[in-house]
Design an enzyme around this catalytic site. Sequence first.
Site, mmCIF file in Angstrom:
data_model
loop_
_atom_site.group_PDB
_atom_site.id
_atom_site.type_symbol
_atom_site.label_atom_id
_atom_site.label_comp_id
_atom_site.label_asym_id
_atom_site.label_seq_id
_atom_site.Cartn_x
_atom_site.Cartn_y
_atom_site.Cartn_z
ATOM 1 N N THR A 11 0.815 -1.215 0.000
ATOM 2 C CA THR A 11 0.000 0.000 0.000
ATOM 3 C C THR A 11 0.850 1.268 0.000
ATOM 4 O O THR A 11 0.474 2.270 -0.624
ATOM 5 C CB THR A 11 -0.930 0.000 1.227
ATOM 6 O OG1 THR A 11 -1.850 -1.096 1.111
ATOM 7 C CG2 THR A 11 -1.716 1.291 1.340
ATOM 8 N N SER A 50 1.828 -7.801 -0.480
ATOM 9 C CA SER A 50 2.620 -8.632 0.426
ATOM 10 C C SER A 50 2.141 -10.079 0.443
ATOM 11 O O SER A 50 2.890 -10.975 0.859
ATOM 12 C CB SER A 50 2.592 -8.056 1.846
ATOM 13 O OG SER A 50 1.287 -8.047 2.378
ATOM 14 N N THR A 82 1.288 -4.488 4.415
ATOM 15 C CA THR A 82 1.114 -4.791 5.840
ATOM 16 C C THR A 82 0.519 -6.167 6.105
ATOM 17 O O THR A 82 0.619 -6.671 7.222
ATOM 18 C CB THR A 82 0.199 -3.745 6.494
ATOM 19 O OG1 THR A 82 -1.076 -3.747 5.830
ATOM 20 C CG2 THR A 82 0.816 -2.366 6.421
ATOM 21 N N ASP A 83 -0.105 -6.787 5.099
ATOM 22 C CA ASP A 83 -0.820 -8.034 5.363
ATOM 23 C C ASP A 83 0.082 -9.134 5.920
ATOM 24 O O ASP A 83 -0.350 -9.920 6.763
ATOM 25 C CB ASP A 83 -1.509 -8.532 4.087
ATOM 26 C CG ASP A 83 -2.762 -7.744 3.750
ATOM 27 O OD1 ASP A 83 -3.232 -6.979 4.614
ATOM 28 O OD2 ASP A 83 -3.263 -7.879 2.620
#
Length: 323
Positions: A11, A50, A82-83
């Site tokens: 992101t 990710s 971030t996942d």
Amino acid sequence: MSVALFTLGGTISVAGGSHRLTGAELTAAVPGLAELGQPLEVQDVEAVPSADLTLATLLDVVDAASKAVSNGATGVVVTQGTDTLEESAFVVDQVWPHPQPFVLTGAMRNSTLAGPDGPANLLAAARVACSPAARDLGALVVFNDEVHAARWVRKTHSTSTATFTSPNAGPIGQLVEDQVRILTRPARQDGVPGRAEPADLDATRVALYTVTLDDDGLLLDGLADTHQGLVVAGFGVGHVPSALAPVLGALAERIPVVLTSRTGGGSILRNTYRSVGSESDLLGRGLISGGFLDPYKARVLLRLLLATGEGPEEITAAFAQHH
């Protein structure tokens, strides 16, 4: 002196449509970087969600970061989605041998939205990477002006900019008026010895099984024929339905089976409950306690250990550090 910045997409790099910001474009959008006193040496590795990152890619980044440190870099920053950031950080923490800080960060709001958090997170991460106070702490996650240790950090909300927390310990530091304040210094743990090669990682499959209400265990049938390890995310302090206990015990006779909690916080117990399917029953059947490790980090650790050829005693000892 410089900070090595490696970009992996996510992101923080989204700029609208199909365009992804390069590392140079990312840094150009961050006010305050010029005042750090150390330039950022940028290496664009990938520009992917990710969810598409692999252990092999992360280990390649660690190798490149090690070379940067050997060439004089003060610290390392990695930007990614971030996942899977909590898992990436834990991978790095297991193999990073240097005292220099290795900092991971990202964003929850991309640059097309009101209030994008990427620039602030990148600036904070660079400050931590430069800070002498952050040395000898292994891999760190810096987000929302908080510093988290890789072994404890979790993504706990799907959209909040305060998504990263450490349920069992809290942040180990904060950024206050642009200064890095480390509040506690957890001792570094022994990492995974050796280097997991891509072929060994490809050949090492570790399953993650989350136990649920009225679970019949059907998905566990034949698992030892297709996988080299298993992580069980059990109820509460490490419980499963009684019918699953002999199934897991039989699997533990063939492959390493690590017991963790699906709750998101707290440790597996050892001796409190004694019914069939309880933590003491399962550990007595040969399962390995994951301690405070959540299921996702336990899977990362078990796969790395198996891929580097560690045996049962070494695997048990590695997880014992997290009790």
